[in-house]
Structures are given as structure tokens and as C-alpha cells.
Design a protein around this motif. Structure first.
Motif, PDB file in Angstrom:
ATOM      1  N   ASP A  99       0.305   8.481  -9.531  1.00 23.19           N
ATOM      2  CA  ASP A  99       0.883   7.206  -9.111  1.00 23.19           C
ATOM      3  C   ASP A  99       1.969   7.435  -8.067  1.00 23.19           C
ATOM      4  O   ASP A  99       2.528   8.518  -7.949  1.00 23.19           O
ATOM      5  N   TRP A 100       2.261   6.387  -7.295  1.00 21.74           N
ATOM      6  CA  TRP A 100       3.147   6.528  -6.143  1.00 21.74           C
ATOM      7  C   TRP A 100       4.540   7.011  -6.516  1.00 21.74           C
ATOM      8  O   TRP A 100       5.151   7.804  -5.783  1.00 21.74           O
ATOM      9  N   THR A 147       0.841  -1.192   0.000  1.00 21.98           N
ATOM     10  CA  THR A 147       0.000   0.000   0.000  1.00 21.98           C
ATOM     11  C   THR A 147       0.878   1.245   0.000  1.00 21.98           C
ATOM     12  O   THR A 147       1.773   1.375   0.836  1.00 21.98           O
ATOM     13  N   SER A 181      -3.489  12.154  -6.200  1.00 21.48           N
ATOM     14  CA  SER A 181      -4.071  11.064  -6.990  1.00 21.48           C
ATOM     15  C   SER A 181      -3.093  10.450  -7.993  1.00 21.48           C
ATOM     16  O   SER A 181      -3.379   9.411  -8.582  1.00 21.48           O
ATOM     17  N   GLN A 201      -2.968   3.738  -2.438  1.00 23.81           N
ATOM     18  CA  GLN A 201      -2.888   3.030  -3.717  1.00 23.81           C
ATOM     19  C   GLN A 201      -2.432   1.605  -3.437  1.00 23.81           C
ATOM     20  O   GLN A 201      -1.335   1.384  -2.915  1.00 23.81           O
ATOM     21  N   GLU A 202      -3.280   0.632  -3.758  1.00 30.04           N
ATOM     22  CA  GLU A 202      -2.955  -0.774  -3.519  1.00 30.04           C
ATOM     23  C   GLU A 202      -2.117  -1.322  -4.676  1.00 30.04           C
ATOM     24  O   GLU A 202      -2.418  -1.085  -5.849  1.00 30.04           O
TER      25      GLU A 202
END
Length: 305
Positions: free
Chosen positions: A95-96, A46, A93, A163-164
Motif C-alpha cells: 500500500d502507498w 492515484t 505492490s 494504486q487508485e
């Protein structure tokens, strides 16, 4: 016995032998489908992306935390704490990996509080690691509570999303070629920023009617916008979270009826704007010197009798 397909699944996804065998069985031996199945089954990573705002001290931050929920480990941690309000406009929001890159981008920008950032990087990482070991973080709400607990002495506003990821997704970095950094910082750099300002009065000072460009006055920024607090830190007009009076050069003076608008140069593209009524006396630290030929009144030499 570990078959080649099971070995590939274990290496590629980080799953156990038993999980690989299950995925292959459900997929009827199809390796590609088994990888997809593992992806659905094993969202063990996560990425928490958070932004915080200290409303009392006008400090803004981004925090990025990645955990392995299977082993309850902290995989990655990064943060930035700054006086720059643009940071709080950053989208969580994305991506990581792009979010993490944004953090390191802002660390290089003016306004970053380096010592505070280092403290958060060290102390908060230890704090989160301890909470993971105690099994106190199992959801997004848990992580938000942990952030609030860490900043319990601060009046903070928090926005956070999770974000999984599978281990496979985590190891294969997202495409971050088109990382979007908040456009506000670019627009602020592109044009002049005007700040509400007050010029200090002085009974023994110079009348506003006689103030000219290049006079140096004592002024205080009164603008309440976040960008004003940020710029105040940069130009030395803010100390201990309060605006202070500093010397500023007059750029221009315009009179309309009985009110003068005085434009002050704090820095390139940073202008103070003060309204002063006619007749007021202002604190002037230095004044523009008149040309020597005017002070000696030599103009008459060039005048015909």
C-alpha cells in the motif's frame, strides 16, 4: 439546501454537493451505501510507486508520487537514491503509505546518496507538477514516460504500478504496522560476505609462499555483483564508479597444491578472497613483525646441550 447526510458525505469523501446528492439518490437515501457509491465514483487520487535502477552507475531508487487527478495537483512526493542494491528488491505492490515509510527507512541506511536524493526530491517534484498542469499525465504509462524523460540522460530500468484511491481512503492511512522491508539487507548483515579480489603483484614484493596473517597487501575487488559495488562505496574501495586498490590486512592463507587462497579483512563480515599461484610476488605495504625473541634467536637458551 444541504442536509446532514449530504454534509457528512462531502466532509467524509471530499465530493461536491451535486455528487453527494447523486450518490444518496442512487442509494435510496442510505448513507452507508452512498459512501460506498462515492468510493466507486470518485477514485480521483492515484499513488504511483516506482523503483528505478541506473545500470551504468549502479544507483538504485524508490520514487513515490501521489496526484489528485481531479484538480491535477501533486499531493505527495518522496524518493531515495542509493548505492544499496537491496532497495531495488523492495516490492512496489504494498500500500502507498507502507511504500512511503520504506523510502524513509532506506534514507537512513548506509549507501544513501543524500545530495542526489535531495535533487530528485526538489527537481522531479517541480517537473511532475508542471506536467500535471499541462495535462500530460492521465495514466500509468504517462507517468512512466515522465520518469524516463526526467532521467533521459541515464540508462535506467523502471518498474512502476499505480494504486487508485478515493479522498476518503487517502485521508485514512492504511494499516502499516506490518511493513515489510526487504529481507536481503537483514541476511547480508547476519553472515559473512565474501568478495572476489585480486592482490596486486610486485616484482620487488614478497612471495606468496611467505605471506602470513596480519601482512597488509594492496588489493582490488573484482566481484561484479551489485552488493560488491555497494560495499565498495562503503569501505572506500570504489571511486568514480570504478574499483580501486586499497590496503587490506591478510586474515588467513591456505595452500592447496600450487594455489594459495588468501582471505583479506575489508571490514567485519566483509572478506576478500584472492587466488594466487605459488611463486608470485605480491605488493606488501607492511608485514607482521616476528617476536623479538625469535629475531634474536634466543630459543637456543632454553635448549639443553
Amino acid at each position: 439546501m444541504i442536509t446532514e447526510n449530504i454534509k457528512i458525505l462531502m466532509e467524509d469523501t471530499g465530493c461536491s454537493q451535486h455528487e453527494a446528492e447523486q450518490a444518496l439518490e442512487v442509494a435510496g437515501g442510505n448513507l452507508e451505501q452512498a459512501i460506498i457509491n462515492i468510493g466507486v465514483m470518485l477514485k480521483n487520487i492515484t499513488a504511483y510507486k516506482a523503483k528505478i535502477k541506473n545500470k551504468q552507475k549502479n544507483i538504485y531508487g524508490l520514487i513515490h508520487i501521489i496526484t489528485n487527478n481531479k484538480n491535477l495537483d501533486l499531493l505527495r512526493f518522496s524518493s531515495v537514491m542509493t548505492y544499496n542494491p537491496v532497495v531495488y528488491e523492495q516490492e512496489v505492490s504494498m500500500d502507498w503509505f507502507s511504500f512511503e515509510k520504506a523510502i524513509f527507512y532506506y534514507r537512513l541506511e548506509p549507501g544513501t546518496i543524500e545530495q542526489y536524493t535531495r535533487m530528485v526530491d526538489t527537481d522531479f517534484a517541480i517537473f511532475i507538477t508542471d506536467k500535471l498542469k499541462q495535462h500530460q499525465i492521465i495514466s500509468l504509462e504517462d507517468m512512466k514516460n515522465m520518469i524516463e524523460e526526467f532521467f533521459v540522460l541515464e540508462d535506467v530500468e523502471i518498474e512502476i504500478i499505480a494504486q487508485e484511491l478515493t479522498l476518503r481512503e487517502f485521508k485514512r492511512l492504511p494499516n502499516s504496522e506490518h511493513i515489510i522491508i526487504s529481507e536481503t539487507i537483514k541476511s547480508n548483515d547476519a553472515g559473512e560476505i565474501k568478495l572476489d579480489t585480486v592482490i596486486m603483484e610486485d616484482d620487488l614484493g614478497k612471495k606468496i609462499d611467505n605471506i602470513v596473517a596480519e601482512d597488509v597487501v594492496l588489493a582490488t575487488i573484482t566481484d561484479t555483483r551489485d552488493i560488491a559495488h555497494y560495499l565498495g562505496h562503503l569501505i572506500g574501495a570504489r571511486k568514480d564508479n570504478e574499483m580501486i586498490s586499497i590496503p587490506v590486512t591478510v586474515k588467513n592463507v591456505i595452500k592447496k597444491e600450487e594455489v594459495y587462497t588468501v582471505y583479506l579483512k575489508y571490514a567485519d563480515l566483509i572478506t576478500g578472497v584472492a587466488k594466487v599461484k605459488s611463486g608470485k610476488k605480491l605488493k606488501v605495504l607492511s608485514t607482521k613483525k616476528k617476536p623479538w625473541w625469535m629475531s634474536l634467536k634466543l630459543k637456543s637458551i632454553f635448549t639443553k646441550n
